[in-house]
Design a protein around this motif. Structure first.
Motif, PDB file in Angstrom:
ATOM      1  N   VAL A 340       0.855  -1.190   0.000  1.00 48.90           N
ATOM      2  CA  VAL A 340       0.000   0.000   0.000  1.00 48.90           C
ATOM      3  C   VAL A 340       0.887   1.234   0.000  1.00 48.90           C
ATOM      4  O   VAL A 340       1.778   1.379   0.847  1.00 48.90           O
ATOM      5  N   PHE A 341       0.635   2.117  -0.959  1.00 46.38           N
ATOM      6  CA  PHE A 341       1.433   3.344  -1.076  1.00 46.38           C
ATOM      7  C   PHE A 341       0.824   4.433  -0.210  1.00 46.38           C
ATOM      8  O   PHE A 341      -0.367   4.731  -0.298  1.00 46.38           O
ATOM      9  N   GLY A 342       1.622   5.009   0.652  1.00 39.83           N
ATOM     10  CA  GLY A 342       1.138   6.087   1.513  1.00 39.83           C
ATOM     11  C   GLY A 342       1.963   6.157   2.775  1.00 39.83           C
ATOM     12  O   GLY A 342       2.968   5.458   2.936  1.00 39.83           O
ATOM     13  N   SER A 343       1.523   7.003   3.683  1.00 35.71           N
ATOM     14  CA  SER A 343       2.235   7.184   4.950  1.00 35.71           C
ATOM     15  C   SER A 343       1.486   6.479   6.060  1.00 35.71           C
ATOM     16  O   SER A 343       0.299   6.174   5.953  1.00 35.71           O
ATOM     17  N   ARG A 344       2.172   6.210   7.132  1.00 33.08           N
ATOM     18  CA  ARG A 344       1.553   5.556   8.282  1.00 33.08           C
ATOM     19  C   ARG A 344       2.035   6.212   9.559  1.00 33.08           C
ATOM     20  O   ARG A 344       3.096   6.848   9.597  1.00 33.08           O
ATOM     21  N   THR A 345       1.269   6.024  10.586  1.00 30.04           N
ATOM     22  CA  THR A 345       1.664   6.549  11.886  1.00 30.04           C
ATOM     23  C   THR A 345       2.665   5.608  12.522  1.00 30.04           C
ATOM     24  O   THR A 345       2.757   4.431  12.165  1.00 30.04           O
ATOM     25  N   GLY A 346       3.365   6.125  13.476  1.00 31.37           N
ATOM     26  CA  GLY A 346       4.329   5.286  14.159  1.00 31.37           C
ATOM     27  C   GLY A 346       5.728   5.494  13.616  1.00 31.37           C
ATOM     28  O   GLY A 346       5.966   6.301  12.708  1.00 31.37           O
ATOM     29  N   PRO A 347       6.679   4.778  14.161  1.00 33.67           N
ATOM     30  CA  PRO A 347       8.092   4.947  13.777  1.00 33.67           C
ATOM     31  C   PRO A 347       8.358   4.455  12.366  1.00 33.67           C
ATOM     32  O   PRO A 347       7.769   3.484  11.903  1.00 33.67           O
ATOM     33  N   THR A 348       9.234   5.142  11.671  1.00 32.17           N
ATOM     34  CA  THR A 348       9.701   4.763  10.335  1.00 32.17           C
ATOM     35  C   THR A 348      11.213   4.868  10.295  1.00 32.17           C
ATOM     36  O   THR A 348      11.843   5.406  11.209  1.00 32.17           O
ATOM     37  N   ALA A 349      11.776   4.366   9.208  1.00 33.58           N
ATOM     38  CA  ALA A 349      13.232   4.433   9.018  1.00 33.58           C
ATOM     39  C   ALA A 349      13.530   5.193   7.740  1.00 33.58           C
ATOM     40  O   ALA A 349      12.810   5.037   6.745  1.00 33.58           O
ATOM     41  N   PRO A 350      14.552   6.057   7.746  1.00 34.37           N
ATOM     42  CA  PRO A 350      14.886   6.802   6.526  1.00 34.37           C
ATOM     43  C   PRO A 350      15.448   5.887   5.449  1.00 34.37           C
ATOM     44  O   PRO A 350      16.038   4.856   5.739  1.00 34.37           O
ATOM     45  N   GLY A 351      15.254   6.288   4.194  1.00 36.29           N
ATOM     46  CA  GLY A 351      15.788   5.521   3.066  1.00 36.29           C
ATOM     47  C   GLY A 351      17.009   6.202   2.469  1.00 36.29           C
ATOM     48  O   GLY A 351      17.156   7.426   2.544  1.00 36.29           O
ATOM     49  N   SER A 352      17.885   5.398   1.873  1.00 37.85           N
ATOM     50  CA  SER A 352      19.106   5.935   1.260  1.00 37.85           C
ATOM     51  C   SER A 352      18.987   6.110  -0.244  1.00 37.85           C
ATOM     52  O   SER A 352      19.811   6.774  -0.855  1.00 37.85           O
ATOM     53  N   GLY A 353      17.970   5.489  -0.851  1.00 36.57           N
ATOM     54  CA  GLY A 353      17.832   5.556  -2.308  1.00 36.57           C
ATOM     55  C   GLY A 353      18.681   4.545  -3.040  1.00 36.57           C
ATOM     56  O   GLY A 353      18.585   4.424  -4.260  1.00 36.57           O
TER      57      GLY A 353
END
Length: 399
Positions: A340-353
């Protein structure tokens, strides 16, 4: 310009040696012939000096040296003669072929051969004695043999120069190949390191953030459990990679590369890591169970594509299903991961690309096709889809 016509050391040494030798022969009264129009002894020194001067030009101006030497040799025949003059002419002829233009090197040997044959026939017809053949022999030894020797040495030098050039070009090509191989190996190591570690570190980052932000003992305990599991698995993956890279390790056989058979474990791990974020991962494998085994590069690339796709879903996907689909159509293995494309609540991790770049590079190395992006889905939601098609025949892969 003056520097370009300055004689080299060899030319000076030959000229001085020839002149001194001729002077010694003159002082001793040793001459090659008698009864000539210019019978005075000192006249012999004139062509001798001219021939020594021609020796000075043997390398920098071989055509001029040959012209002067030929005139000096002809003039010497009208004097009592000097053996040094004749010997220096042979060197001038040799140098004219060796250091002269390619055209001169091609023309002088046939020309001297024609002169030798014509002179032999002419003197034989004039004197009508077999001894006249000796004159032709001397002419051949003085002109044709040095020219032939010059051609031989020049050919060997040309071949040696060509061999050195080819060796230098081969060395440059080898250096370029080595550099490209190092670059390719660095890129491969970077992909492997990223794909192996990113999944575990992302789970560690997300659950450690959850443990710090939610003040509940049970949540913290579960988060620490997931963190420990991912840390242990990440360390095991790192040891496997280091074992492959280290030379002369203790283990004789390196650990096997992951294959598609390990996707069940990867899916279970993703469910455990993504449970707090509302992710539910499933595997749909529509391949024929009796199909032949895939080549190792294809298995590894497909596994890493799924692993990186699940890592990205763990870091970025909104709560919902994450579906891994495997299929085979003819000579192509299809790998597809949707979330599912979108944002979510809670902790996330950054991406490096680097994940998408690494997946695209893996597919390109195998000669397949790759695509990733958001697509419209049901109920107005968007779906993030990663799709790769990999050829299953090694002969179709690109080197």
């Amino acid at each position: 310009m003056l520097t370009s016509i300055r004689p080299d050391r060899d030319a000076v040494a030959l000229a001085v040696s020839g002149l001194l030798g001729g002077l010694l022969l003159w002082l001793l009264g040793l001459h090659t012939q008698g009864g000539r129009p210019f019978s005075a002894s000192w006249v012999t020194l004139v062509p001798l000096t001219a021939m020594a001067s021609a020796e000075l030009l043997r390398r920098n101006a071989p055509r001029t040296a040959l012209a002067v030497g030929t005139l000096a040799l002809v003039a010497d025949q009208f004097t009592r003669g000097s053996l040094a003059t004749i010997l220096m002419f042979t060197d001038v002829m040799y140098a004219a072929v060796l250091y002269g233009t390619p055209a001169a090197a091609r023309r002088l040997p046939p020309a001297t051969l024609l002169v030798t044959v014509a002179s032999t026939i002419g003197f034989l017809a004039w004197f009508r004695k077999p001894e006249a053949l000796l004159i032709g022999l001397v002419i051949g030894l003085v002109s044709f043999i040095p020219a032939l020797t010059g051609v031989s040495v020049r050919s060997h030098r040309t071949a040696a120069d060509a061999a050195r050039l080819a060796a230098a070009q081969t060395a440059r090509l080898a250096e370029m190949d080595r550099t490209q191989a190092v670059i390719a190996e660095r890129a491969r190591m970077a992909r492997e390191l990223h794909d192996m570690v990113a999944n575990h570190l992302s789970a560690v980052a997300i659950h450690s953030t959850a443990a710090l932000s939610i003040d509940e003992p049970e949540t913290s305990r579960n988060a620490l459990k997931v963190i420990r599991e991912n840390s242990v698995e990440g360390l095991a993956e790192m040891r496997r990679l280091i074992g492959l890279l280290r030379e002369g390790g203790k283990d004789d056989a390196p650990a096997a590369a992951p294959t598609l058979a390990a996707l069940d474990t990867l899916v279970e791990q993703t469910n455990a890591n993504g449970a707090s974020g509302g992710l539910v991962c499933t595997l749909e494998d529509t391949r024929d169970r009796g199909a032949e085994a895939l080549p190792t590069p294809v298995e590894l690339a497909a596994y890493r594509i799924v692993q990186e796709s699940l890592t990205n879903a763990l870091k970025h996907a909104a709560p919902g299903p994450v579906v891994v689909r495997l299929g085979r159509s003819g000579e192509l293995l299809t790998v597809e991961v949707t979330s599912v494309f979108g944002s979510r609540t809670g902790p996330t991790a950054p991406g490096s690309g680097a994940g998408l770049v690494g997946m695209r590079e893996r597919v390109a190395l195998l000669g397949g096709t790759f695509g990733a992006g958001a697509e419209p889905g049901g109920d107005g939601a968007k779906t993030w889809r990663v799709r790769a098609e990999l050829p299953v025949r090694e002969r179709e892969m690109r080197e």
